[in-house]
Design an enzyme around this catalytic site. Structure first.
Site, PDB file in Angstrom:
ATOM      1  CB  CYS A 175      -0.894   0.030   1.232  1.00 44.06           C
ATOM      2  SG  CYS A 175      -2.157  -1.226   1.247  1.00 44.06           S
ATOM      3  CD  GLU A 216       2.806  -1.493   2.941  1.00 42.10           C
ATOM      4  OE1 GLU A 216       2.206  -0.549   2.360  1.00 42.10           O
ATOM      5  OE2 GLU A 216       2.512  -2.670   2.759  1.00 42.10           O
TER       6      GLU A 216
END
Lengths: 262, 787
Positions: free
Chosen positions: B431, B433
């Site tokens: 997402c 990271e």
């Protein structure tokens, strides 16, 4: 120094260049039938009732329209958006109501903003004395100047005042080469006829380069009744999009930079 | 797109998601064949991979230019019984559930009954982990305080660096041999496990070469039978490509893409790592091949676009492996989170945007596929034209690309001790990271339900839903005389549960390190070969484990409501509030109205509320940051939810912000749905008040109607909005562009809107594939209609 403000809008993107903070000052000498911010007409703080919904249930809550701000408070609200202004080439727009109704407050605010190098727009009806205009002229980077009707009789009828002083102030701004954008609301059957628009062009004569046409929408009906005023344009339909486009094209051909909706 | 790509795209979109039993059978066959033999674990794993790649069905789809499927056909998805064994009930649920289903045919069920379940029952990694974890871990997990990523999937979040564009697998095998020789010469310090790991890596490298050569043979066979001369030539050319890569380093654009794709399949066949695998900085890796091809006249722009589009289809053919139970709820999607990074900075710190960056953006816009995901890295050095190009794609409303702050990512990585070059070669995966691509093993371990912990604090550690005392006794709230006493109690509970989560993580990491190594993935990540140590055992240059905080907005509003109404205004008592919460606000509508409408809220640039967000962040950070992991790395935090905020909401009772029992929590670091009333710049200001640089990623979602993107001028203002957020060190922002009306229509007539993709939280998904509550939430999210 205190002013009465009825809204501070952040991330305002229709009130001049870049991302702006728009300060809505309460009180207006005009009372246009189509006014989108009727809560800005009376200069005093008003109290009314608003409806809040939670699922099926509705609640009626007291609402205060307008709040006293001292200069420092307004500046601190503006400060919150400083990085956005800076990054986008935006700044602060003073709107209303008619901001110049609170002239002393506006003058001082403009001076403060100038000293902080913040870009300023004055969104105005143009209805105030020449003397006041001359005092703010050096402090305003861009005038968003509302023109409503060129015909004085009709102007008096629909806005409550004569347009003589407004047109004189516009002349002064043009003569002094102040940056001006004309904002012209398109109200069906009132000021969107061919003659009205011809008169507009005749008056501007390309001495102002940019016009924003603001098509009428009946979104403010609720506001009028909430503050207890009669809305005289009930049932008026917005101008069809195609004829708005025609107006845009016509004025573009005449050599103006035109945008719709500001 | 041309006819070929159109057909491939259609085929991918129309393919049915189904379970393929092929891999499970081959794995079982392999493990049976070694029963009674003494093989080091890494060698077992490598030989298992070899067995699969040597025996699995080769699938070459008509017309495609990039070849290789994980299963026997597009969207035929394997299972990983050595990680997590599906029961017959699981298979029934997968086959019949409304959202994210996988067809399970009779042959599959039969194979599970006859072969797979009997062999793996009680032996899968999940079974072992669940036995090892202590009772208090299970109690907290059942109460919905945290989730666990590694219970059904292997540690993942790995991103490919530039190694494969420089070295062939044969070169890598030479490196392994050399490293083995060095280690053997140092007889004193070398261990058997190091030698076994190197041996395993070598077998894994041979496995992928074997797999590519099987494709080459198959392509030659197809070419023989092919009547169409053009296709015949193509097939022969593809055979040459597969003969060459990954054995040798790629020399042209086509070889580079095919090499990556084989490597991708190797990683996701070896195990089922979370977030699959990811080519990372694709425009950077491919640009030299693109430039060289154009200059030599061997590649055209059209040719490059076609290859990229064929490459895109391959990702879309590979849904995330099926998840069940809590893990399905926390990440309820087919998306497997391969996040293509574009732009950013070069290793030397210069603007990395190039011609290929824009070409890939065109591909993203034209393909309009769920997978791969895409993002743009925006540094202060990148031009506005790049940001505006991305915004124009975002405007088309399928949620891609998302926008990341390169300068913040680099600061985050530097703070964690990465070298400046490794930091600049990094980016974001999954997402949001943060990671150093090709050099880091950064593992997300589970979502952490901060709001639920607050709920437990209100009940002195007792969980009303499961009827258990799962937390500490931190006192009765009605006896708390001031707000800071409440915060202290909350902090104690957070530390307690973070401790339990970390205790579990250490057990799980150890299990993976010793019993579930990934020699193939280790080949790709520096410095696993040099350290003769597996990716799962700490072989990478950098090792990080993350715990992801969820519900920041909801919890901030809860704490703010308590501070405001109980302690500052003193107009509400604890007993009243707790009673209203236990009644789910039935007959307390007036109170609920005041909690919702007449209370300061996070997201409005109001310090009164935002101060609590900062405090929560600090408490969570202190509870996790800096604790050593089993792999020799460090625990850190990030703030993102995938879909866990919906699951976490479902286990959390009514809350003092006026939220009803079971309703979703806020997602990422976004305000509670509808609570932000001052516009996007105020949201951004609120979201910038805590220190993003001390995280490994935060997620901010802003929903706009298409009108917001209507003109060049409007785009310029949005660009400024993004730039301002990034000046304040914001990590990431995503725009969801769609009208609420369209979404409502889609809810009523889903069949008419099956192509509607929306950005959920860090990724996009088909609106129809979302659960109804998540659909409602997306509709409810503040629409900034003001333009």
């Amino acid at each position: 120094m205190q002013g009465i403000v009825f809204d501070i809008k952040r991330f305002a993107v229709h009130d001049g260049p870049g991302i702006r903070t728009t300060i809505f000052l309460k009180g207006c000498p005009l009372s246009c039938w189509w006014c989108h911010n009727p809560e800005g007409i009376f200069p005093e703080i008003q109290y009314c009732t608003k409806t809040v919904r939670l699922g099926e249930k509705t609640f009626h809550e007291a609402e205060q329209v307008g709040k006293e701000y001292d200069l420092r408070q307004v500046l601190s609200e503006i400060e919150k958006e400083a990085l956005f202004h800076e990054e986008s080439g935006g700044g602060v727009t003073l709107s209303g109501g008619e901001p110049m109704m609170q002239f002393e407050f506006v003058l001082e605010l403009l001076q403060e903003l100038r000293s902080r190098e913040i870009h300023t727009c004055l969104d105005t009806s143009g209805y105030f004395t020449l003397e006041k205009l001359q005092q703010v002229m050096p402090l305003v980077n861009l005038f968003l100047f509302d023109l409503k009707l060129l015909d004085d009789q009709k102007h008096l009828n629909y806005t409550g005042v004569s347009n003589r002083r407004i047109l004189q102030n516009l002349e002064t701004l043009i003569q002094s080469r102040c940056p001006v954008i004309i904002r012209y609301p398109l109200i069906p059957g009132i000021n969107n006829g061919e003659k009205d628009l011809e008169a507009l062009h005749a008056r501007l004569d390309n001495r102002v380069k940019e016009i924003h046409f603001l098509p009428f929408h009946a979104i403010s009906v609720g506001k009028w009744s909430r503050i207890g005023l009669e809305y005289k344009l009930k049932g008026l339909k917005p101008q069809p999009e195609s004829s708005v486009t025609d107006i845009r094209d016509k004025f573009t051909q005449l050599g103006y930079k035109v945008s719709i909706g500001g | 797109m041309n006819e070929r790509v159109k057909k491939l795209r259609e085929q991918s979109l129309n393919a049915v998601n189904k379970i393929s039993v092929e891999r499970a059978l081959l794995v079982t066959e392999f493990y049976r064949s070694i029963e009674g033999k003494e093989l080091p674990v890494p060698v077992q794993r490598a030989r298992c991979l070899y067995h699969i790649l040597d025996k699995k069905n080769i699938c070459i789809n008509p017309g495609e230019l990039i070849v290789g499927e994980r299963g026997p056909a597009p969207k035929a998805t394997p299972t990983y019984p050595e990680i997590s064994l599906h029961s017959l009930e699981d298979l029934r649920i997968l086959n019949s559930r409304q959202k994210v289903s996988f067809k399970v045919d009779k042959d599959t069920t039969d194979a599970y009954v006859k072969t797979i379940i009997p062999f793996w029952k009680g032996k899968s990694n999940r079974d072992i982990i669940m036995r090892l974890l202590p009772q208090h871990w299970h109690d907290a997990y059942d109460a919905g305080i945290f989730t666990e990523f590694q219970e059904q999937r292997a540690p993942g979040h790995s991103v490919c660096g530039n190694k494969i564009y420089r070295l062939g697998m044969l070169d890598i095998i030479e490196q392994i041999k050399a490293q083995t020789a060095i280690l053997k010469s140092e007889t004193e310090s070398v261990t058997d496990s190091q030698l076994a790991e190197l041996e395993a890596m070598k077998i894994a490298a041979e496995a992928i070469i074997r797999f590519a050569q099987r494709h080459a043979s198959c392509l030659k066979e197809l070419a023989k039978a092919e009547k169409d001369q053009d296709r015949k030539n193509e097939l022969l050319k593809m055979a040459d490509v597969c003969q060459k890569v990954p054995a040798h380093a790629p020399e042209n654009f086509h070889e580079a893409l095919q090499y990556y794709w084989f490597v991708h399949l190797g990683v996701i066949t070896e195990l089922n790592p979370w977030d699959s695998y990811n080519p990372g900085r694709l425009d950077q890796h491919l640009y030299p091949f693109y430039k060289k091809g154009l200059e030599a006249g061997s590649l055209t722009k059209e040719g490059a676009v076609e290859l990229l589009q064929c490459f895109w289809v391959k990702f879309n053919n590979h849904p995330a492996p099926p998840k069940v139970g809590v893990t399905a709820l926390e990440s309820n999607t087919y998306t497997d989170f391969a996040l293509i990074n574009l732009g950013g900075l070069t290793e030397n710190g210069r603007d990395a945007v190039n011609e290929l960056t824009y070409i890939i953006l065109d591909v993203i816009e034209e393909m309009r596929l769920l997978q791969p995901s895409s993002m743009v890295q925006v540094s202060k050095q990148n031009p506005d034209a790049f940001v505006k190009r991305a915004l124009k794609i975002i405007k088309t409303g399928f949620g891609q690309p998302s926008i990341f702050n390169t300068d913040a990512i680099i600061q985050e990585l530097l703070r964690q001790g990465k070298s400046i070059q490794d930091a600049r070669n990094g980016g974001a995966s999954g997402c949001v990271e943060t990671g150093a691509f090709g050099t880091e093993s950064y593992i997300l371990t589970g979502y952490f339900n901060l709001t639920k912990i607050f709920e437990l604090t209100l009940h002195n550690g007792f969980d009303v839903r499961t009827g258990k005392q799962v937390g500490l006794n931190t006192g009765k709230v009605k006896e708390f005389n001031d707000f800071s006493t409440l915060m202290e109690a909350f902090e104690k509970q957070v530390r307690y549960f973070a401790g339990i989560k970390i205790e579990g993580n250490l057990i799980i990491e150890k299990q993976f390190a010793h019993n579930m190594p990934v020699p193939f993935l280790s080949l790709l990540v520096d410095d696993c070969i040099g350290n003769a140590c597996d990716y799962n055992a700490g072989g990478a240059r950098y090792n990080t484990s993350y715990i992801q905080g969820v519900g920041l907005g909801t919890l901030t509003d809860c704490l703010t409501a308590v501070k405001y109404h109980i302690y500052d205004k003193k107009k509400l008592g604890w007993e009243n509030l707790c009673y209203a919460l236990s009644e789910n606000f039935v007959d307390f509508e007036d109170l609920r109205k005041d909690l919702i409408y007449n209370t300061p809220k996070y997201g409005n640039d109001d310090d009164y509320a935002d101060d609590q967000a900062v405090q929560i962040f600090e408490i969570f950070s202190k509870a996790v940051e800096g604790i050593p992991t089993y792999r020799g790395g460090t625990f850190r935090i990030n703030m993102l939810p995938t879909t866990s905020h919906v699951y976490f909401g479902s286990v959390t009772g009514a809350t003092p912000d006026g939220r009803l029992e079971g309703q979703p929590l806020s997602e990422g670091i976004s305000p509670v749905q509808g609570a932000d009333r001052q516009g996007p710049s105020a949201v951004i200001k609120s979201a910038s008040k805590f220190d993003h640089i001390r995280t490994g990623g935060t997620l901010l979602n802003q929903k706009f109607t298409p009108a917001f993107f209507s003109s060049e001028e409007a785009l310029g203002k949005l660009c400024s909005l993004v730039r301002t957020y990034f000046r304040m060190d914001g990590h990431h922002i995503q725009f969801n562009v769609v009208s609420a009306d369209t979404l409502r229509k889609a809810q009523k007539n889903p069949e008419l809107y099956s192509d509607l993709i929306v950005r959920v939280a860090g990724y996009s998904d088909y609106f129809n594939d979302l659960g109804e509550d998540l659909q409602n939430e997306i509709i409810k999210r503040t629409e900034h209609e003001s333009i």
